[in-house]
Design a protein around this motif. Structure first.
Motif, mmCIF file in Angstrom:
data_model
loop_
_atom_site.group_PDB
_atom_site.id
_atom_site.type_symbol
_atom_site.label_atom_id
_atom_site.label_comp_id
_atom_site.label_asym_id
_atom_site.label_seq_id
_atom_site.Cartn_x
_atom_site.Cartn_y
_atom_site.Cartn_z
ATOM 1 N N UNK A 19 0.824 -1.210 0.000
ATOM 2 C CA UNK A 19 0.000 0.000 0.000
ATOM 3 C C UNK A 19 0.858 1.259 0.000
ATOM 4 N N UNK A 20 1.976 1.203 0.695
ATOM 5 C CA UNK A 20 2.866 2.374 0.762
ATOM 6 C C UNK A 20 3.481 2.697 -0.597
ATOM 7 N N UNK A 21 3.484 1.720 -1.502
ATOM 8 C CA UNK A 21 4.034 1.959 -2.841
ATOM 9 C C UNK A 21 2.987 2.513 -3.807
ATOM 10 N N UNK A 22 1.785 2.770 -3.327
ATOM 11 C CA UNK A 22 0.729 3.336 -4.184
ATOM 12 C C UNK A 22 1.198 4.655 -4.774
ATOM 13 N N UNK A 23 0.997 4.873 -6.074
ATOM 14 C CA UNK A 23 1.480 6.108 -6.698
ATOM 15 C C UNK A 23 0.683 7.342 -6.311
ATOM 16 N N UNK A 24 -0.542 7.148 -5.810
ATOM 17 C CA UNK A 24 -1.371 8.292 -5.432
ATOM 18 C C UNK A 24 -2.390 7.849 -4.388
ATOM 19 N N UNK A 25 -3.124 8.818 -3.848
ATOM 20 C CA UNK A 25 -4.085 8.532 -2.782
ATOM 21 C C UNK A 25 -5.306 7.778 -3.303
ATOM 22 N N UNK A 26 -5.684 7.988 -4.543
ATOM 23 C CA UNK A 26 -6.827 7.258 -5.102
ATOM 24 C C UNK A 26 -6.531 5.767 -5.159
ATOM 25 N N UNK A 27 -5.307 5.419 -5.547
ATOM 26 C CA UNK A 27 -4.924 4.008 -5.601
ATOM 27 C C UNK A 27 -4.934 3.396 -4.201
ATOM 28 N N UNK A 28 -4.417 4.141 -3.224
ATOM 29 C CA UNK A 28 -4.430 3.663 -1.844
ATOM 30 C C UNK A 28 -5.865 3.453 -1.374
ATOM 31 N N UNK A 29 -6.732 4.418 -1.652
ATOM 32 C CA UNK A 29 -8.123 4.327 -1.224
ATOM 33 C C UNK A 29 -8.803 3.116 -1.859
ATOM 34 N N UNK A 30 -8.515 2.866 -3.123
ATOM 35 C CA UNK A 30 -9.118 1.722 -3.824
ATOM 36 C C UNK A 30 -8.688 0.407 -3.193
ATOM 37 N N UNK A 31 -7.424 0.321 -2.815
ATOM 38 C CA UNK A 31 -6.929 -0.922 -2.202
ATOM 39 C C UNK A 31 -7.610 -1.187 -0.860
ATOM 40 N N UNK A 32 -7.954 -0.112 -0.138
ATOM 41 C CA UNK A 32 -8.624 -0.271 1.152
ATOM 42 C C UNK A 32 -10.051 -0.761 0.978
ATOM 43 N N UNK A 50 0.285 6.589 4.888
ATOM 44 C CA UNK A 50 -0.192 7.828 4.275
ATOM 45 C C UNK A 50 0.974 8.754 3.948
ATOM 46 N N UNK A 51 1.922 8.827 4.862
ATOM 47 C CA UNK A 51 3.092 9.679 4.665
ATOM 48 C C UNK A 51 3.910 9.210 3.461
ATOM 49 N N UNK A 52 4.077 7.892 3.330
ATOM 50 C CA UNK A 52 4.861 7.362 2.215
ATOM 51 C C UNK A 52 4.163 7.585 0.875
ATOM 52 N N UNK A 53 2.837 7.445 0.848
ATOM 53 C CA UNK A 53 2.098 7.708 -0.393
ATOM 54 C C UNK A 53 2.179 9.191 -0.736
ATOM 55 N N UNK A 54 2.114 10.032 0.281
ATOM 56 C CA UNK A 54 2.257 11.472 0.049
ATOM 57 C C UNK A 54 3.614 11.769 -0.578
ATOM 58 N N UNK A 55 4.638 11.061 -0.121
ATOM 59 C CA UNK A 55 5.975 11.235 -0.706
ATOM 60 C C UNK A 55 6.000 10.757 -2.149
ATOM 61 N N UNK A 56 5.248 9.698 -2.457
ATOM 62 C CA UNK A 56 5.167 9.222 -3.834
ATOM 63 C C UNK A 56 4.509 10.260 -4.735
ATOM 64 N N UNK A 57 3.544 10.969 -4.205
ATOM 65 C CA UNK A 57 2.816 11.980 -4.970
ATOM 66 C C UNK A 57 3.687 13.204 -5.218
ATOM 67 N N UNK A 58 4.383 13.647 -4.178
ATOM 68 C CA UNK A 58 5.098 14.926 -4.229
ATOM 69 C C UNK A 58 6.597 14.761 -4.464
#
Length: 445
Positions: A19-32, A50-58
């Motif tokens: 989940x931490x490797x999700x490229x964006x928050x939408x992908x993370x939300x979908x996995x949940x 959440x912090x790691x996904x935020x890093x993937x986004x930014x």
């Protein structure tokens, strides 16, 4: 299948890494939403994932991106203490949580900064690529600086001069606040910021054509997003919902917007005994380590214009209205004016314009050998490309009219050079002027 057989053969740590490797928050939300096992694993360390996904986004500029969202002085209260404003929500702080609204804003701002980086790279690094070719370090410098300017424009918005009554002390207070905000950055990074803002200023140059440097300084207050709107639309009228354009039209600097960025920056650097970057300095300075093609020459005349040269990747940014590229006398021909100008208006400042310019190379006329060596893959200075377009736009228009079912009448001997156009309507209708003059010879100069 029994419930025990539905379980994924992975522990929470591995699922958390997925989940931490999700490229964006939408992908993370979908996995949940897909599986309770994922949700259960997420609950074991929601902040970390959440912090790691935020890093993937930014990316590496997450501290700067989060400060834009968490900063509390958004209304630019003139009475606010400068030092308190400078110390608020520092980049070094790690927030306890990121709200749903902030996740959305992080994504939006990241897309904005990416679009700006593509343009920056395109205009300063490599004119042959529409997407960024900045190195990792160059990207870090650019994005860090751009997020900081995004914050600056949030703290000192374009509406600040309307929200509060003007008094004689307001400019002094605003100057102290702005200097305090800038003074928290190391000198090297402050110089990077100055280059990034100079780039934003260059994007507003379309406004400069109608106003002046001081008003461009005022339009800086619309921030990176305002500059992108101007760049994409080729005019500053798209900012009418964000600034009072009466100030621009009347060439009056609004109260509180005088010396928006340049003066605070200059004073901070002077206090550090550093020579500030002057307005108009290369926007690649302090950010780029290398520029691709900076010594390139025009394929035709040899002009050493470097990044100012035009090629297939940047034809759509050629700074001339399509209608102005039509032969001078043809512009006066009332029988073709409306049709041509209508087509021109639909194409000007659009993505299709670059495709049209590219198609002109297939229309290269055979009446003179001058254009034999011109290649679609070449790079051309503005003077040469203007000449090429001028000699071929009318041919494109002729083809377009024929495709629409128009049958040309007998050619006028003087062709597009005929001086009766605009003076003799009957002659315009009886003869075709979308043709070469008899014995037309184009000079190679």
């Amino acid at each position: 299948m029994r419930p025990s057989e539905q379980r994924l053969p992975l522990n929470h740590d591995i699922l958390g890494c997925i989940m931490a490797s999700s490229p964006d928050f939408d992908t993370l939300h979908s996995s949940l939403l897909i599986c309770k096992i994922f949700y259960s694993a997420f609950r074991t360390r929601p902040k970390g994932i959440t912090w790691e996904v935020a890093h993937n986004v930014v990316g590496s500029t997450l501290p700067q991106a989060l400060r834009v969202l968490k900063y509390p002085y958004g209304d630019n209260t003139p009475e606010s203490e400068p030092l308190a404003m400078a110390a608020a929500s520092p980049e070094s702080s790690i927030p306890d949580s990121i709200t749903a609204q902030e996740k959305h804003a992080l994504t939006e701002n990241s897309e904005l900064i990416q679009a700006l980086e593509d343009i920056y790279s395109f205009t300063n690094k490599d004119r042959t690529s529409k997407t960024s070719v900045l190195t990792h370090l160059e990207t870090l410098r650019f994005r860090r600086a751009m997020y900081r300017f995004l914050l600056y424009s949030k703290i000192f918005p374009s509406t600040a001069y309307i929200q509060f009554p003007f008094d004689d002390l307001l400019p002094h207070r605003l100057l102290k606040q702005r200097m305090a905000i800038l003074d928290v950055y190391p000198t090297e990074e402050l110089l990077e910021l100055s280059s990034a803002v100079e780039f934003v200023r260059s994007m507003l140059d379309v406004a400069k054509k109608y106003s002046g440097d001081d008003l461009n300084e005022f339009l800086l207050s619309t921030g990176p997003s305002g500059a992108l709107m101007v760049w994409n639309n080729w005019n500053y009228y798209v900012l009418e919902d964000r600034v009072d354009l009466e100030f621009v039209e009347e060439e009056v600097i609004p109260p509180g917007m005088v010396d928006y960025f340049s003066t605070p920056l200059q004073k901070v650097l002077e206090e550090r005994n550093v020579l500030p970057q002057s307005t108009g300095s290369p926007t690649s300075k302090y950010i780029l380590d290398q520029v691709n093609g900076e010594n390139d020459c025009c394929s035709q005349c040899g002009a050493p214009d470097g990044l100012k040269l035009y090629c297939e990747a940047n034809w759509h940014r050629f700074p001339s209205r399509l209608r102005n590229l039509l032969k001078v006398n043809l512009r006066s021909n009332t029988t073709i004016q409306h049709s041509f100008f209508e087509k021109a208006l639909k194409l000007e400042y659009s993505a299709e314009l670059g495709e049209l310019y590219g198609d002109l190379f297939t229309l290269r006329n055979d009446t003179t050998p001058v254009f034999d060596a011109w290649k679609r893959s070449g790079s051309y200075c503005r003077r040469c490309l203007s000449r090429f377009f001028d000699e071929h736009i009318w041919i494109w228009f002729l083809n377009e009219r024929v495709k629409e079912g128009w049958t040309p009448p007998e050619n006028c001997p003087d062709g597009f050079d005929c001086r009766l156009q605009g003076k003799d309507r009957a002659h315009e209708e009886e003869k075709n002027h979308l043709c070469f003059p008899v014995n037309y010879v184009l000079s190679s100069n």
